[in-house]
Scaffold this motif. Structure first.
Motif, PDB file in Angstrom:
ATOM      1  N   ASP A   1       0.777  -1.235   0.000  1.00 21.57           N
ATOM      2  CA  ASP A   1       0.000   0.000   0.000  1.00 21.57           C
ATOM      3  C   ASP A   1       0.808   1.284   0.000  1.00 21.57           C
ATOM      4  OD1 ASP A   1       1.003  -0.222   2.430  1.00 21.57           O
ATOM      5  OD2 ASP A   1      -0.896  -0.518   3.493  1.00 21.57           O
ATOM      6  N   ARG A   2       2.090   1.172  -0.212  1.00 26.14           N
ATOM      7  CA  ARG A   2       2.852   2.434  -0.321  1.00 26.14           C
ATOM      8  C   ARG A   2       4.052   2.216  -1.228  1.00 26.14           C
ATOM      9  NH1 ARG A   2       7.578   1.583   2.116  1.00 26.14           N
ATOM     10  NH2 ARG A   2       7.629   0.130   3.865  1.00 26.14           N
ATOM     11  N   LYS A   3       4.687   3.350  -1.579  1.00 24.62           N
ATOM     12  CA  LYS A   3       5.889   3.292  -2.400  1.00 24.62           C
ATOM     13  C   LYS A   3       7.024   2.644  -1.604  1.00 24.62           C
ATOM     14  CE  LYS A   3       8.728   6.322  -5.221  1.00 24.62           C
ATOM     15  NZ  LYS A   3       8.662   5.333  -6.312  1.00 24.62           N
TER      16      LYS A   3
ATOM     17  N   ARG B   1       4.089  -1.813  -8.868  1.00 22.91           N
ATOM     18  CA  ARG B   1       4.662  -2.468 -10.052  1.00 22.91           C
ATOM     19  C   ARG B   1       6.172  -2.277 -10.074  1.00 22.91           C
ATOM     20  NH1 ARG B   1       2.035  -1.690 -15.798  1.00 22.91           N
ATOM     21  NH2 ARG B   1       0.932  -3.452 -14.903  1.00 22.91           N
ATOM     22  N   ILE B   2       6.878  -3.369 -10.326  1.00 23.31           N
ATOM     23  CA  ILE B   2       8.335  -3.286 -10.470  1.00 23.31           C
ATOM     24  C   ILE B   2       8.707  -3.713 -11.877  1.00 23.31           C
ATOM     25  CG2 ILE B   2      10.463  -4.545  -9.856  1.00 23.31           C
ATOM     26  CD1 ILE B   2       9.746  -4.238  -6.953  1.00 23.31           C
ATOM     27  N   LYS B   3       9.620  -2.960 -12.490  1.00 20.61           N
ATOM     28  CA  LYS B   3      10.204  -3.430 -13.742  1.00 20.61           C
ATOM     29  C   LYS B   3      11.674  -3.717 -13.469  1.00 20.61           C
ATOM     30  CE  LYS B   3       7.173  -1.164 -17.045  1.00 20.61           C
ATOM     31  NZ  LYS B   3       7.035  -0.125 -18.065  1.00 20.61           N
TER      32      LYS B   3
ATOM     33  N   GLU C   1      10.053   1.346  -9.862  1.00 18.43           N
ATOM     34  CA  GLU C   1       9.063   0.908  -8.880  1.00 18.43           C
ATOM     35  C   GLU C   1       8.003   1.979  -8.899  1.00 18.43           C
ATOM     36  OE1 GLU C   1       6.824   0.492  -5.233  1.00 18.43           O
ATOM     37  OE2 GLU C   1       8.068   2.220  -5.684  1.00 18.43           O
ATOM     38  N   GLU C   2       6.755   1.587  -9.165  1.00 17.92           N
ATOM     39  CA  GLU C   2       5.726   2.620  -9.323  1.00 17.92           C
ATOM     40  C   GLU C   2       4.359   2.086  -8.915  1.00 17.92           C
ATOM     41  OE1 GLU C   2       5.878   3.431 -13.533  1.00 17.92           O
ATOM     42  OE2 GLU C   2       5.313   1.397 -14.043  1.00 17.92           O
ATOM     43  N   ALA C   3       3.390   2.990  -8.819  1.00 14.92           N
ATOM     44  CA  ALA C   3       2.029   2.566  -8.510  1.00 14.92           C
ATOM     45  C   ALA C   3       1.416   1.965  -9.759  1.00 14.92           C
ATOM     46  CB  ALA C   3       1.214   3.768  -8.073  1.00 14.92           C
TER      47      ALA C   3
END
Ligand code: SER
Length: 586
Positions: free
Chosen positions: A484-486, A577-579, A568-570
């Motif tokens: 639920d958070r960055k 989401r991680i790339k 790393e993003e929402a």
């Protein structure tokens, strides 16, 4: 600067240095079954880089049509396109570094040619690794031409170029152009994105085999690539190629048919213009394919249908694809004469595809919204229904789902697809190869890395983390999970280190089939909301991770190479989401 001027200058310059002008090869490779479309200028020239004699000689110059469809997410920003063109000059076992660098320099800076002030340029060279030495020669050559030392940076993997898993490769030297509003800083910082890469000189001296081992090639080659769209944008002082003559008239057409201004719907209009330009070039190619549900035809269908959907989002209510295509043919057909020759086919195929899709799009969207209101996971059966009855490519359903913050059961979709009798086995195998997933050694490594990332997140961040989605292309993995958070940058680093730690343990990977109850008892990870069959396949990475999965995977984690988290993003409410990428050790 307009497109014709840049192209002609490049050709004239290299012709004056003894290069023969050759035509772009077909966008659709005829002699290489490993790729669907040409993705770089060097691809059609591979046999000649390996030593075969080219009928036009050892020095060539060209502009090559390319198409990359790996990452649709970026289209619409300033610098990405599906179709693009690459200017290139080639030495096939003839001149080498000294001449290549001197000519790049002359073309960029000389008054007669591009006349770019040296103060606006910066350069990179290869820093070397265990097998290939640092490219001090290239750095020295730039310096001798007058480039200050602080404008030359040595980089790692970005300066070792290869088209894919195997084949010709080598260290490269890239040229960057300063696009900032203020004067360029004295010292070059390759991480500052106001420095835009415009040209890449690759010194192709090695060949990579399927185990990743490299050996010297029989001849030393030069492969240079100047991204035409990007170079034209910076040379015209524009932020993006979408604002140059490459797109201005087709975007104007889109404004006309929609009655909406580009400034209001910039991203959507860029997507429509980009995808239709790609579709025109695929349909206009001498090896053209038409829209279908397999291989290249499926990629084409996705491009056209996505353009149509975005057209609707802009507010277009009448058929428009062939009107925009006419403009694209007018803009490009003088140079790419195949577009004029194949004009009828291009327009009629677009019209047919648009008519077909328009019949089902509205009702399909209604169906989709009904499904989305009932659950935050679109089942594979439902996604298949949208595909079968309404012509929604899987990726479109996934994109629609993403916009709603929900996901699609891709594994079940594939099962449904395979079960379906109307399509032949080969057709379905072809579709998975082309449209849905590709199992190259690189995607296999990324796949196993995804399992490690999944487990590392639980061990380092929170035991309540579970997979919510995943997608792998040849370039990167993408992993969605509930949180639920960055993540802080320190947490990202720790997760990355944990994955690399496990990779270095060289753990064996094995697969076992078992009943779903047994797998659950073992605590194997499963994706939230996905329905699994009674008998499942479980992949074990040593005793570190166990996960429900169909594979394929590497047999030992040591094969993965080094793992890097790039983003790393929402992704949706409560979902991150991680790339990440993996790079095989050299
Ligand atoms: N092959 C190199 C590239 O695509 C240079 O042409 O960047």
């Amino acid at each position: 600067m307009n497109p014709k001027q840049l192209r002609d200058l490049y050709f004239r310059f290299f012709q004056s240095k003894g290069h023969a002008l050759i035509l772009s090869a077909s966008l659709i490779p005829t002699n290489d079954a490993s790729v669907l479309f040409n993705t770089a200028g060097m691809q059609p020239l591979v046999p000649y880089l390996l030593g075969e004699k080219h009928p036009s000689g050892k020095r060539l110059v060209n502009i090559q049509k390319c198409l990359r469809t790996g990452d649709f997410d970026n289209i619409g920003d300033n610098t990405h396109h599906t179709f693009f063109q690459m200017l290139g000059n080639w030495s096939l076992g003839d001149y080498f570094k000294k001449e290549a660098i001197a000519w790049s320099f002359e073309f960029l800076t000389s008054k007669e040619w591009l006349n770019i002030p040296l103060a606006k340029l910066a350069f990179t060279v290869y820093e070397g690794d265990a097998k290939v030495p640092r490219d001090t020669e290239a750095a020295e050559l730039w310096k001798k031409l007058g480039v200050p030392t602080e404008r030359i940076a040595s980089l790692g993997k970005d300066n070792f170029w290869s088209a894919g898993e195997t084949g010709p490769c080598g260290p490269s030297s890239e040229m960057f152009y300063w696009t900032g509003d203020s004067a360029a800083p004295k010292k070059f910082d390759p991480g500052d994105n106001r420095w835009v890469e415009i040209w890449n000189d690759v010194f192709m001296t090695y060949n990579k085999d399927k185990d990743g081992a490299i050996a010297p090639l029989a001849q030393k080659n030069v492969d240079t690539g100047m991204g035409f769209e990007r170079a034209l944008a910076v040379l015209s002082g524009k932020k993006s190629a979408y604002e140059t003559e490459l797109f201005s008239r087709s975007i104007k057409k889109i404004e006309e048919v929609s009655g909406v201004a580009y400034a209001e719907k910039t991203r959507e209009m860029r997507i429509v213009a980009d995808h239709l330009r790609s579709a025109v070039f695929v349909l206009g190619d001498d090896n053209a394919v038409v829209p279908s549900n397999v291989d290249r035809g499926y990629v084409l269908r996705r491009l056209i249908r996505r353009a149509i959907r975005y057209g609707k989002l802009i507010g277009i209510t009448t058929p428009f694809t062939s009107t925009v295509a006419e403009m694209i043919i007018a803009d490009y057909g003088n140079y790419y004469t195949e577009l004029k020759k194949n004009r009828e086919l291009i327009l009629s195929e677009l019209e047919k595809e648009e008519e077909k899709f328009n019949k089902t799009l509205e009702t399909g969207l209604k169906e989709f919204h009904k499904m989305a209101a009932l659950s935050d996971l679109i089942s594979g059966k439902d996604a298949f229904l949208l595909f079968q009855s309404y012509g929604f490519p899987l990726e479109m359903t996934q994109e629609l789902a993403m916009e709603q913050g929900i996901s699609v059961d891709e594994a079940e979709f594939k099962q449904e697809f395979e079960k379906h009798q109307e399509l032949s086995r080969t057709a379905s195998a072809g579709m998975f190869k082309g449209g849905l997933s590709e199992h190259s050694p690189q995607t296999t490594r990324l796949h196993t890395a995804t399992h490690l990332l999944n487990e590392a997140l639980r061990r380092v961040i929170s035991k309540d983390i579970h997979q919510r989605g995943s997608n792998i292309t040849a370039e990167r993995l993408r992993f969605d999970f509930n949180f639920d958070r960055k993540l802080t940058s320190e947490e990202v680093k720790r997760v990355e280190m944990e994955v690399n730690r496990v990779i270095s343990l060289a753990l064996p990977v094995r697969r076992e089939e078992m009943s779903i109850q047994e797998a659950k008892l073992l605590g194997a990870q499963m994706e939230f909301g996905v329905k699994y069959p009674d008998r499942v396949s479980v992949y074990f990475v040593g005793d570190y991770s166990k996960e429900f999965c169909g594979g394929p995977h590497v047999s030992n984690t040591a094969e993965i190479g080094s793992f890097t988290i790039t983003k790393e993003e929402a992704c949706a409410a409560g979902v991150r989401r991680i790339k990440a990428t993996v790079e095989k050790k050299k």
